[in-house]
Design a protein around this motif. Structure first.
Motif, PDB file in Angstrom:
ATOM      1  N   GLY A 100     -27.528  44.118  39.757  1.00  0.00           N
ATOM      2  CA  GLY A 100     -26.138  43.716  39.851  1.00  0.00           C
ATOM      3  C   GLY A 100     -25.546  43.934  41.221  1.00  0.00           C
ATOM      4  O   GLY A 100     -26.205  44.429  42.134  1.00  0.00           O
ATOM      5  N   ALA A 101     -24.306  43.549  41.339  1.00  0.00           N
ATOM      6  CA  ALA A 101     -23.529  43.713  42.566  1.00  0.00           C
ATOM      7  C   ALA A 101     -22.155  44.216  42.159  1.00  0.00           C
ATOM      8  O   ALA A 101     -21.710  43.982  41.037  1.00  0.00           O
ATOM      9  N   ALA A 102     -21.503  44.926  43.075  1.00  0.00           N
ATOM     10  CA  ALA A 102     -20.188  45.490  42.751  1.00  0.00           C
ATOM     11  C   ALA A 102     -19.383  45.711  44.019  1.00  0.00           C
ATOM     12  O   ALA A 102     -19.944  45.869  45.103  1.00  0.00           O
ATOM     13  N   GLU A 103     -18.067  45.757  43.843  1.00  0.00           N
ATOM     14  CA  GLU A 103     -17.171  46.071  44.951  1.00  0.00           C
ATOM     15  C   GLU A 103     -15.937  46.748  44.385  1.00  0.00           C
ATOM     16  O   GLU A 103     -15.447  46.380  43.321  1.00  0.00           O
ATOM     17  N   GLY A 104     -15.446  47.761  45.115  1.00  0.00           N
ATOM     18  CA  GLY A 104     -14.235  48.424  44.679  1.00  0.00           C
ATOM     19  C   GLY A 104     -13.830  49.547  45.597  1.00  0.00           C
ATOM     20  O   GLY A 104     -14.535  49.875  46.553  1.00  0.00           O
ATOM     21  N   PRO A 105     -12.686  50.154  45.291  1.00  0.00           N
ATOM     22  CA  PRO A 105     -12.227  51.298  46.070  1.00  0.00           C
ATOM     23  C   PRO A 105     -13.115  52.514  45.792  1.00  0.00           C
ATOM     24  O   PRO A 105     -13.647  52.665  44.695  1.00  0.00           O
ATOM     25  N   ALA A 158     -26.791  53.257  42.094  1.00  0.00           N
ATOM     26  CA  ALA A 158     -27.553  53.157  43.337  1.00  0.00           C
ATOM     27  C   ALA A 158     -27.709  54.516  43.996  1.00  0.00           C
ATOM     28  O   ALA A 158     -26.923  55.431  43.738  1.00  0.00           O
ATOM     29  N   CYS A 159     -28.718  54.616  44.849  1.00  0.00           N
ATOM     30  CA  CYS A 159     -28.976  55.848  45.608  1.00  0.00           C
ATOM     31  C   CYS A 159     -29.002  55.540  47.098  1.00  0.00           C
ATOM     32  O   CYS A 159     -29.502  54.490  47.511  1.00  0.00           O
ATOM     33  N   VAL A 160     -28.474  56.467  47.865  1.00  0.00           N
ATOM     34  CA  VAL A 160     -28.540  56.416  49.322  1.00  0.00           C
ATOM     35  C   VAL A 160     -28.936  57.810  49.812  1.00  0.00           C
ATOM     36  O   VAL A 160     -28.942  58.763  49.039  1.00  0.00           O
ATOM     37  N   SER A 161     -29.221  57.921  51.085  1.00  0.00           N
ATOM     38  CA  SER A 161     -29.555  59.234  51.646  1.00  0.00           C
ATOM     39  C   SER A 161     -28.302  60.111  51.680  1.00  0.00           C
ATOM     40  O   SER A 161     -27.172  59.609  51.582  1.00  0.00           O
ATOM     41  N   ALA A 162     -28.506  61.410  51.842  1.00  0.00           N
ATOM     42  CA  ALA A 162     -27.373  62.345  51.915  1.00  0.00           C
ATOM     43  C   ALA A 162     -26.455  61.997  53.089  1.00  0.00           C
ATOM     44  O   ALA A 162     -25.227  62.054  52.961  1.00  0.00           O
ATOM     45  N   ALA A 163     -27.022  61.608  54.220  1.00  0.00           N
ATOM     46  CA  ALA A 163     -26.206  61.243  55.387  1.00  0.00           C
ATOM     47  C   ALA A 163     -25.392  59.980  55.112  1.00  0.00           C
ATOM     48  O   ALA A 163     -24.207  59.897  55.474  1.00  0.00           O
ATOM     49  N   GLU A 164     -26.005  59.002  54.466  1.00  0.00           N
ATOM     50  CA  GLU A 164     -25.287  57.773  54.125  1.00  0.00           C
ATOM     51  C   GLU A 164     -24.202  58.045  53.087  1.00  0.00           C
ATOM     52  O   GLU A 164     -23.120  57.453  53.146  1.00  0.00           O
ATOM     53  N   LEU A 165     -24.467  58.956  52.164  1.00  0.00           N
ATOM     54  CA  LEU A 165     -23.463  59.319  51.165  1.00  0.00           C
ATOM     55  C   LEU A 165     -22.220  59.882  51.846  1.00  0.00           C
ATOM     56  O   LEU A 165     -21.090  59.557  51.473  1.00  0.00           O
ATOM     57  N   GLU A 166     -22.413  60.713  52.859  1.00  0.00           N
ATOM     58  CA  GLU A 166     -21.272  61.278  53.602  1.00  0.00           C
ATOM     59  C   GLU A 166     -20.463  60.178  54.268  1.00  0.00           C
ATOM     60  O   GLU A 166     -19.241  60.253  54.316  1.00  0.00           O
ATOM     61  N   ARG A 167     -21.129  59.159  54.777  1.00  0.00           N
ATOM     62  CA  ARG A 167     -20.420  58.032  55.379  1.00  0.00           C
ATOM     63  C   ARG A 167     -19.585  57.292  54.328  1.00  0.00           C
ATOM     64  O   ARG A 167     -18.447  56.889  54.580  1.00  0.00           O
ATOM     65  N   LEU A 168     -20.142  57.135  53.128  1.00  0.00           N
ATOM     66  CA  LEU A 168     -19.419  56.449  52.058  1.00  0.00           C
ATOM     67  C   LEU A 168     -18.201  57.239  51.596  1.00  0.00           C
ATOM     68  O   LEU A 168     -17.202  56.657  51.184  1.00  0.00           O
ATOM     69  N   ARG A 169     -18.288  58.561  51.652  1.00  0.00           N
ATOM     70  CA  ARG A 169     -17.161  59.404  51.219  1.00  0.00           C
ATOM     71  C   ARG A 169     -15.882  59.085  51.988  1.00  0.00           C
ATOM     72  O   ARG A 169     -14.795  59.191  51.449  1.00  0.00           O
ATOM     73  N   GLY A 170     -16.021  58.698  53.233  1.00  0.00           N
ATOM     74  CA  GLY A 170     -14.850  58.404  54.061  1.00  0.00           C
ATOM     75  C   GLY A 170     -14.386  56.958  53.986  1.00  0.00           C
ATOM     76  O   GLY A 170     -13.394  56.597  54.622  1.00  0.00           O
ATOM     77  N   ALA A 171     -15.074  56.138  53.227  1.00  0.00           N
ATOM     78  CA  ALA A 171     -14.735  54.712  53.158  1.00  0.00           C
ATOM     79  C   ALA A 171     -13.561  54.474  52.221  1.00  0.00           C
ATOM     80  O   ALA A 171     -13.308  55.236  51.298  1.00  0.00           O
ATOM     81  N   ARG A 172     -12.861  53.396  52.484  1.00  0.00           N
ATOM     82  CA  ARG A 172     -11.773  52.968  51.611  1.00  0.00           C
ATOM     83  C   ARG A 172     -12.315  52.098  50.474  1.00  0.00           C
ATOM     84  O   ARG A 172     -11.968  52.293  49.323  1.00  0.00           O
ATOM     85  N   ARG A 173     -13.191  51.145  50.835  1.00  0.00           N
ATOM     86  CA  ARG A 173     -13.819  50.252  49.855  1.00  0.00           C
ATOM     87  C   ARG A 173     -15.296  50.130  50.186  1.00  0.00           C
ATOM     88  O   ARG A 173     -15.681  50.217  51.346  1.00  0.00           O
ATOM     89  N   VAL A 174     -16.070  49.876  49.157  1.00  0.00           N
ATOM     90  CA  VAL A 174     -17.508  49.660  49.324  1.00  0.00           C
ATOM     91  C   VAL A 174     -17.913  48.460  48.491  1.00  0.00           C
ATOM     92  O   VAL A 174     -17.424  48.278  47.370  1.00  0.00           O
ATOM     93  N   ALA A 175     -18.791  47.642  49.055  1.00  0.00           N
ATOM     94  CA  ALA A 175     -19.385  46.519  48.325  1.00  0.00           C
ATOM     95  C   ALA A 175     -20.901  46.729  48.335  1.00  0.00           C
ATOM     96  O   ALA A 175     -21.480  47.062  49.362  1.00  0.00           O
ATOM     97  N   ILE A 176     -21.512  46.534  47.179  1.00  0.00           N
ATOM     98  CA  ILE A 176     -22.970  46.636  47.051  1.00  0.00           C
ATOM     99  C   ILE A 176     -23.477  45.287  46.596  1.00  0.00           C
ATOM    100  O   ILE A 176     -23.072  44.785  45.541  1.00  0.00           O
ATOM    101  N   ALA A 177     -24.339  44.694  47.398  1.00  0.00           N
ATOM    102  CA  ALA A 177     -24.914  43.394  47.068  1.00  0.00           C
ATOM    103  C   ALA A 177     -26.107  43.566  46.128  1.00  0.00           C
ATOM    104  O   ALA A 177     -26.677  44.656  46.019  1.00  0.00           O
ATOM    105  N   ALA A 178     -26.500  42.479  45.482  1.00  0.00           N
ATOM    106  CA  ALA A 178     -27.610  42.509  44.533  1.00  0.00           C
ATOM    107  C   ALA A 178     -28.936  42.882  45.187  1.00  0.00           C
ATOM    108  O   ALA A 178     -29.844  43.356  44.507  1.00  0.00           O
ATOM    109  N   ASP A 179     -29.030  42.737  46.510  1.00  0.00           N
ATOM    110  CA  ASP A 179     -30.265  43.114  47.213  1.00  0.00           C
ATOM    111  C   ASP A 179     -30.209  44.553  47.749  1.00  0.00           C
ATOM    112  O   ASP A 179     -31.121  44.996  48.437  1.00  0.00           O
ATOM    113  N   GLY A 180     -29.114  45.275  47.448  1.00  0.00           N
ATOM    114  CA  GLY A 180     -28.980  46.662  47.889  1.00  0.00           C
ATOM    115  C   GLY A 180     -28.229  46.845  49.195  1.00  0.00           C
ATOM    116  O   GLY A 180     -27.993  47.976  49.620  1.00  0.00           O
ATOM    117  N   ALA A 181     -27.845  45.767  49.853  1.00  0.00           N
ATOM    118  CA  ALA A 181     -27.061  45.900  51.077  1.00  0.00           C
ATOM    119  C   ALA A 181     -25.706  46.495  50.740  1.00  0.00           C
ATOM    120  O   ALA A 181     -25.066  46.097  49.758  1.00  0.00           O
TER     121      ALA A 181
END
Length: 134
Positions: free
Chosen positions: A9-14, A107-130
Motif C-alpha cells: 500500500g501507500a499512505a500520506e498524512g501528518p 514500514a521500517c526505516v533505520s534509527a537515523a531515518e526515524l529521527e528525521r521523520l520525527r521532525g517532519a510535518r507530513r510524510v508520504a510513503i509510496a507503494a515501492d517504499g519511497a
C-alpha cells in the motif's frame, strides 16, 4: 529515503511521533483511535489518519486483532513507521486489508531515518517504499 514495507500500500498524512512504544492492546482504544495508557507521554493523542512514528511497539500476540479492528472502524493510523519491525502489526494490517478493503501501511526505516521523520510535518510513503518528507 526508502522504507522496508511490511505491508502493501501507500499512505500520506501528518506525523504523530511517539516518545515511547505503544501497545495496541490495552493502551489504545480502537473505537476512537485515542491513546489511553495513563503512563504514556502522548496519552490523549489520537492516532486516526496519522503517520504514526515510533521506534518500536509494546505488546503481544493480541495486537493484530486490535489494529485490524481500528482499521475496520476507520480510527487507525494511515501508516505506522518503526525502526524495529513488528510482524504482529503487519499481520493485523494485512488481515484488515483482506477482510475490509482498508489499509494501514506498516514500514521500517533505520534509527537515523526515524529521527528525521520525527521532525517532519507530513510524510508520504509510496507503494515501492519511497518516503517523502515535508
Amino acid at each position: 529515503m526508502r522504507a522496508r514495507l511490511l505491508t502493501s500500500g501507500a499512505a500520506e498524512g501528518p506525523v504523530l511521533s511517539l516518545d515511547e512504544p505503544l501497545s495496541f492492546w490495552g493502551a489504545f482504544e480502537p473505537r476512537t483511535g485515542v491513546i489511553l495508557d495513563v503512563h504514556h507521554p502522548q496519552r490523549g493523542s489520537c492516532v486516526k489518519d496519522t503517520v504514526l512514528v515510533m521506534k518500536e511497539t509494546r505488546g503481544s500476540g493480541s495486537a493484530p486483532g486490535a489494529i485490524a479492528e481500528a482499521i475496520r472502524l476507520g480510527t487507525a493510523p494511515v501508516a505506522i513507521v518503526l525502526a524495529e519491525p513488528d510482524i504482529n502489526l503487519a499481520v493485523g494490517a494485512e488481515v484488515a486489508a483482506t477482510l475490509y478493503g482498508r489499509r494501514c501501511v506498516v514500514a521500517c526505516v533505520s534509527a537515523a531515518e526515524l529521527e528525521r521523520l520525527r521532525g517532519a510535518r507530513r510524510v508520504a510513503i509510496a507503494a515501492d517504499g519511497a518516503v517523502m518528507v515535508d
